[in-house]
Scaffold this active site. Sequence first.
Site, PDB file in Angstrom:
ATOM      1  N   LYS A 145       0.842  -1.201   0.000  1.00  0.00           N
ATOM      2  CA  LYS A 145       0.000   0.000   0.000  1.00  0.00           C
ATOM      3  C   LYS A 145       0.880   1.256   0.000  1.00  0.00           C
ATOM      4  CE  LYS A 145      -3.801   0.133   2.523  1.00  0.00           C
ATOM      5  NZ  LYS A 145      -4.718   0.053   3.690  1.00  0.00           N
ATOM      6  N   ILE A 146       0.660   2.112  -0.986  1.00  0.00           N
ATOM      7  CA  ILE A 146       1.397   3.373  -1.100  1.00  0.00           C
ATOM      8  C   ILE A 146       0.390   4.513  -1.246  1.00  0.00           C
ATOM      9  CG2 ILE A 146       3.025   4.715  -2.489  1.00  0.00           C
ATOM     10  CD1 ILE A 146       4.348   2.131  -3.322  1.00  0.00           C
TER      11      ILE A 146
END
Length: 554
Positions: A145-146
């Site tokens: 997750k970014i």
Amino acid sequence: MTVSAGSGPLAALSAAGVSVWLDDLSRELLAGGELEGLIADKHVVGVTTNPTIFASALSKGDRYDEQLRRLGDQGSNVDDAVFALTTDDVRDGCDAFGAVYERTGGIDGRVSLEVDPRLAQDADATATLARKLWEAVDRPNLFIKIPATRKGLKAITAVVAEGISVNVTLIFSLERYREVMDAYQSGLEQAQASGRDLADIHSVASFFVSRVDTEVDRRLDAIGTPEARALKGKAAVANARLAYQAYEQTLVDPRWQRLAAAGARVQRPLWASTGVKDPSYPDTMYVSDLVIAGTVNTMPGATLAAFADHGTLPAHAPTVEVFTAAAAHLKALNEAGIDFADVTDTLEREGLTKFENSWMELGESVERAMHAAAGTGGARGGSRDGDVGNADLLGIYLNDHYAGATGGLELFRRAAQARTEPEEATALAGLAQQVDEDRDALARIMSDLGISLSQSKAAMGWLAEKAGRLKPNGHFLSRSPLSDVLEAESMLLGVLGKAACWRTLRALADSDERLSAANLDALLERAAQQSSALEALRSATAARTLSSRPAASR
């Protein structure tokens, strides 16, 4: 109720082409058999995680105690311990979804793990940590997750180019969503150029839903007219539907068609933040209203249970008229005085702050748990007498300043929005951004010093600013001309206090290699510039507001 594999609202939702993911993961869920039951009986085909979820998991049961004790005995610092705990849980989660992953050809069976959100404004550091997490978990059904910040876009392209599958999170605006889709395609193009198999790279784009209604409804209530209130509760779904329309437009673009022909996987839209915040709204509305084949809906446990019990599906898939109505609703909001671009900018900024605070809260939870497991009562200190005590005092001192910065940031933002003079409003908005960056700098310094952020103190700083709105300014609760003067003085005093903190740390930097003297010198210079600008603003405001010259007689 128990939903069988072949019936019930969740079965219907899955049959409609929506992937049901759970926004939760813990060792209790994994080891206790509950996750297995959700996969078998409630059509759950993926999991998303976040720091708040992990912090909550630590408080349930004793399944983390042995690992925490071992990490403590090894002298691990908090960041290393968080890394070990989260990657272990996510690896086990990936294994639990292995059969789903195989059955769906890699489309589902996914578990998402978040990079440290404190790195969100540093693309290179985000990409480096993403690689480290990817290698540590070592499972093909992992998503990293970014956050979709502007700097995050660069990191997304970089890691996708290396074959890392990504869950892009914290998307609120259509403009940013288009940039996310562009970043993903750029990464695929680079991966293709380096000879990678595009079919091995997957991605979802997490478009946040409920928070949009929360912010828009707040602003509509402030407008207060019956026409404005009639627009409440519809912005989030309208925004999400237009996001899906933008996704469809991307799929027919020649650029994507070339990538698809080379084996590229679509970046599926994922509806995140689907728990309803306003209890007056149906508790399943952000699921029922966004039933679109080929999308993902990640739900907190309560929303999943609610939909399993009484969720409903629309009679048919969205039509052109539905998307037209969504665009019309956003237009109506604009005509009512809602700046939707400012709404989404605010939500991204606040969302990132919440992510950072949650991460720091997770660190605090891990540190407390390590001490409890090891039978110790405080942080590990140095070897000299008094080191622990001095460290504790410094922690109190910096947490007090962080709380003040939190309240000050709210004050700057409110003052910028309230100013009627365009030049002053613009100047204050710029200063608010700098104050936000300065607070982030303080948080990084605290992290470098091994000082945990006290969420209770930060919250008190925020509440203190809210309470400060009741100051005697000639009116009760509402603004008066004197409000601008009092705010200017308060902001100036806040910056002077911040400069004192920087000077204190600068003096410590001479004997503490963890502190950067050059960085603190730059912060001091910026504080001086802020003080100068605020003094000019204060003087002009006071002269304009408090002039004793009598008004001209008629």
